[in-house]
Design a protein around this motif. Sequence first.
Motif, short mmCIF file in Angstrom:
data_model
loop_
_atom_site.label_atom_id
_atom_site.label_comp_id
_atom_site.label_asym_id
_atom_site.label_seq_id
_atom_site.Cartn_x
_atom_site.Cartn_y
_atom_site.Cartn_z
N VAL A 5 -0.47 4.23 -12.93
CA VAL A 5 0.73 4.66 -12.23
C VAL A 5 1.34 3.42 -11.57
O VAL A 5 0.64 2.66 -10.90
CB VAL A 5 0.40 5.73 -11.16
N CYS A 6 2.66 3.23 -11.77
CA CYS A 6 3.33 2.03 -11.27
C CYS A 6 4.46 2.43 -10.32
O CYS A 6 5.30 3.27 -10.68
CB CYS A 6 3.94 1.24 -12.42
N VAL A 7 4.50 1.83 -9.14
CA VAL A 7 5.52 2.19 -8.16
C VAL A 7 6.06 0.93 -7.48
O VAL A 7 5.34 -0.06 -7.33
CB VAL A 7 4.95 3.22 -7.13
N SER A 8 7.32 0.99 -7.06
CA SER A 8 7.92 -0.12 -6.31
C SER A 8 7.51 -0.04 -4.85
O SER A 8 7.44 1.05 -4.29
CB SER A 8 9.45 -0.02 -6.36
N GLY A 9 7.30 -1.18 -4.24
CA GLY A 9 6.93 -1.21 -2.82
C GLY A 9 8.12 -1.37 -1.90
O GLY A 9 8.08 -0.95 -0.74
N GLY A 10 9.18 -1.96 -2.42
CA GLY A 10 10.30 -2.33 -1.55
C GLY A 10 11.51 -1.42 -1.67
O GLY A 10 12.62 -1.80 -1.30
N LYS A 11 11.31 -0.24 -2.20
CA LYS A 11 12.40 0.74 -2.20
C LYS A 11 12.19 1.62 -0.96
O LYS A 11 12.11 1.08 0.13
CB LYS A 11 12.43 1.50 -3.53
N ALA A 12 12.09 2.94 -1.13
CA ALA A 12 12.03 3.80 0.07
C ALA A 12 10.77 3.58 0.92
O ALA A 12 10.76 3.91 2.10
CB ALA A 12 12.13 5.26 -0.34
N MET A 13 9.71 3.01 0.34
CA MET A 13 8.51 2.76 1.14
C MET A 13 8.71 1.62 2.14
O MET A 13 7.93 1.46 3.06
CB MET A 13 7.32 2.43 0.24
N ARG A 14 9.74 0.81 1.88
CA ARG A 14 10.13 -0.27 2.79
C ARG A 14 9.04 -1.32 3.01
O ARG A 14 8.89 -1.89 4.09
CB ARG A 14 10.63 0.30 4.13
N GLY A 15 8.27 -1.54 1.95
CA GLY A 15 7.35 -2.67 1.96
C GLY A 15 8.11 -3.92 1.55
O GLY A 15 9.34 -3.88 1.41
N PRO A 16 7.39 -5.04 1.32
CA PRO A 16 8.07 -6.24 0.85
C PRO A 16 8.82 -5.93 -0.45
O PRO A 16 8.28 -5.27 -1.34
CB PRO A 16 6.92 -7.22 0.60
N GLN A 17 10.05 -6.41 -0.56
CA GLN A 17 10.89 -6.11 -1.72
C GLN A 17 10.28 -6.70 -3.00
O GLN A 17 10.52 -6.21 -4.09
CB GLN A 17 12.31 -6.62 -1.47
N SER A 18 9.47 -7.75 -2.84
CA SER A 18 8.86 -8.37 -4.00
C SER A 18 7.45 -7.84 -4.24
O SER A 18 6.62 -8.52 -4.83
CB SER A 18 8.83 -9.88 -3.82
N ALA A 19 7.18 -6.61 -3.79
CA ALA A 19 5.85 -6.03 -4.02
C ALA A 19 5.95 -4.66 -4.67
O ALA A 19 6.97 -3.98 -4.58
CB ALA A 19 5.07 -5.93 -2.71
N GLY A 20 4.87 -4.29 -5.35
CA GLY A 20 4.74 -2.98 -5.96
C GLY A 20 3.26 -2.67 -6.07
O GLY A 20 2.42 -3.48 -5.66
N ILE A 21 2.95 -1.50 -6.63
CA ILE A 21 1.54 -1.12 -6.75
C ILE A 21 1.25 -0.68 -8.18
O ILE A 21 2.01 0.09 -8.77
CB ILE A 21 1.18 0.03 -5.78
N LEU A 22 0.13 -1.19 -8.71
CA LEU A 22 -0.43 -0.70 -9.97
C LEU A 22 -1.72 0.02 -9.59
O LEU A 22 -2.59 -0.58 -8.96
CB LEU A 22 -0.73 -1.87 -10.92
N MET A 23 -1.80 1.29 -9.93
CA MET A 23 -3.01 2.04 -9.57
C MET A 23 -3.46 2.88 -10.73
O MET A 23 -2.71 3.14 -11.67
CB MET A 23 -2.73 2.91 -8.34
N GLY A 24 -4.73 3.30 -10.68
CA GLY A 24 -5.25 4.13 -11.77
C GLY A 24 -6.72 3.91 -12.03
O GLY A 24 -7.49 3.66 -11.10
N LYS A 25 -7.10 3.96 -13.31
CA LYS A 25 -8.49 3.88 -13.70
C LYS A 25 -9.05 2.48 -13.42
O LYS A 25 -8.41 1.47 -13.70
CB LYS A 25 -8.65 4.22 -15.19
N LYS A 26 -10.25 2.49 -12.89
CA LYS A 26 -10.87 1.26 -12.42
C LYS A 26 -10.96 0.18 -13.50
O LYS A 26 -10.64 -0.99 -13.25
CB LYS A 26 -12.26 1.59 -11.88
N HIS A 27 -11.39 0.58 -14.71
CA HIS A 27 -11.59 -0.47 -15.74
C HIS A 27 -10.25 -1.09 -16.16
O HIS A 27 -10.20 -2.27 -16.50
CB HIS A 27 -12.38 0.06 -16.94
N PHE A 28 -9.17 -0.33 -16.09
CA PHE A 28 -7.86 -0.91 -16.43
C PHE A 28 -7.36 -1.84 -15.33
O PHE A 28 -6.76 -2.88 -15.59
CB PHE A 28 -6.83 0.19 -16.70
N ILE A 29 -7.57 -1.45 -14.08
CA ILE A 29 -7.13 -2.30 -12.96
C ILE A 29 -7.92 -3.62 -12.97
O ILE A 29 -7.34 -4.71 -12.82
CB ILE A 29 -7.32 -1.57 -11.60
#
Length: 400
Positions: free
Chosen positions: A231-255
């Motif tokens: 699952v891929c999400v932007s960090g700097g849109k409505a979450m108001r994190g750093p605009q140059s950040a995002g999150i990749l999350m999911g299954k451990k072996h893929f991460i």
Amino acid sequence: MLNRRELLKKISAIPLAGGITVAEISAPSAAPDWAKELGIRTFINAAGTYTSMTGSLMPDEVVQAIQAASKEFMILDDVQTKVGERIAAITHAEAAVVTAGCFSALTLGLAGVLTGTDQAKVEALPHLAGTGMKSEVIMQKGHSIGYSHALTNTGCKIVYIETAEELEKAISPNTALMWFLHIQSDKGKINHQDWVSVARKHGIPTMIDIAADVPPVENLWRFNDMGFDLVCVSGGKAMRGPQSAGILMGKKHFIEAARLSMPPRGSTIGRGMKVNKEEIIGMYVALDRFVRLDQKKEWDIWEQRTALIENAAKSVSGVSTTVTRPELGNHTPTLKITWDTEKIDISSKSFLENLRNGSPSIEVMSAGPNGISVTTWMLKTGQEKIVAGRIKDVLKGALK
Ligand SMILES: *Cc1c(COP(=O)(O)O)cnc(C)c1O
């Protein structure tokens, strides 16, 4: 207050031999206004979370976290591991990593799927031929947007399908990933659950792009719960994190595999997608704040601001307004103001320029030749009054 240039002039004029050292001269109490110093326009953002407008504004607690992180050295992998564990716990994922925006989460997640933990494969990307790596990503035609470059950056090509039948036919030993785009899920014929179950049946990994899909906050875990592998999400849109950040999350072996293509490791396609400790920790603090926010209160504030601007615009004869609340992506009250050109003589282009060139400068979006679109979620408290007043003034000024 001295600006930086004046301060430096003053410092250099002080005789150092007299016992005062430069370090003892205190800096101006407030930080210099660099936008002003550099001649960069700042503005009230009544448009939305656009990369071109620098996204969103980070809350104080995020900036404080960034500042604190900037004062110590840390091992980059340690920061990612520790922060990743916290993010994973919040989002119901097995693992997570902070990336340079959602776009690089897409690239790196796919890189991880392709390479696994095979170092030779990591270094071979984006050249897939003769490596034993798979080479195709399947997506629905309706899910095609410009961001698919994030996927083809790995060397993969996209295979477009429309129906469930076409999907079954398209799946082959070359299929690396089945990709899904939440914001356009209404434009595809196959829904989330069916996408995941077909993929499961064939043993193919799945990824979903939810870049602009929080709020609602539940979307942060909904797709992990649903069974998407990544699952891929932007960090700097409505979450108001750093605009140059995002999150990749999911299954451990893929991460774990995706991290092999990320800094600090070189000889990878991801070496240029660097996030440092400041953005990683800032991203975590923004996420943690976002999930603790009183979402209803936030929403009510957006609605109130929107109503204020709507009423001001509507008070001018010849103006019509509508408020929509998109279910998919950018889920926030969105005000559209249109005008009867028989009564009000201005194009949307001139309208935007008028708002932009005024003081303070205001950005809204164009909505057709005689309309504008306004959102209030990126406003600072009180700015809605300025926006309402200026929009009304421009409309009145253009009355025939
Ligand atoms: C914004 C967006 C992206 C890119 O996200 P960044 O965080 O700017 O890298 C990708 N996909 C969709 C659907 C988006 O809206």
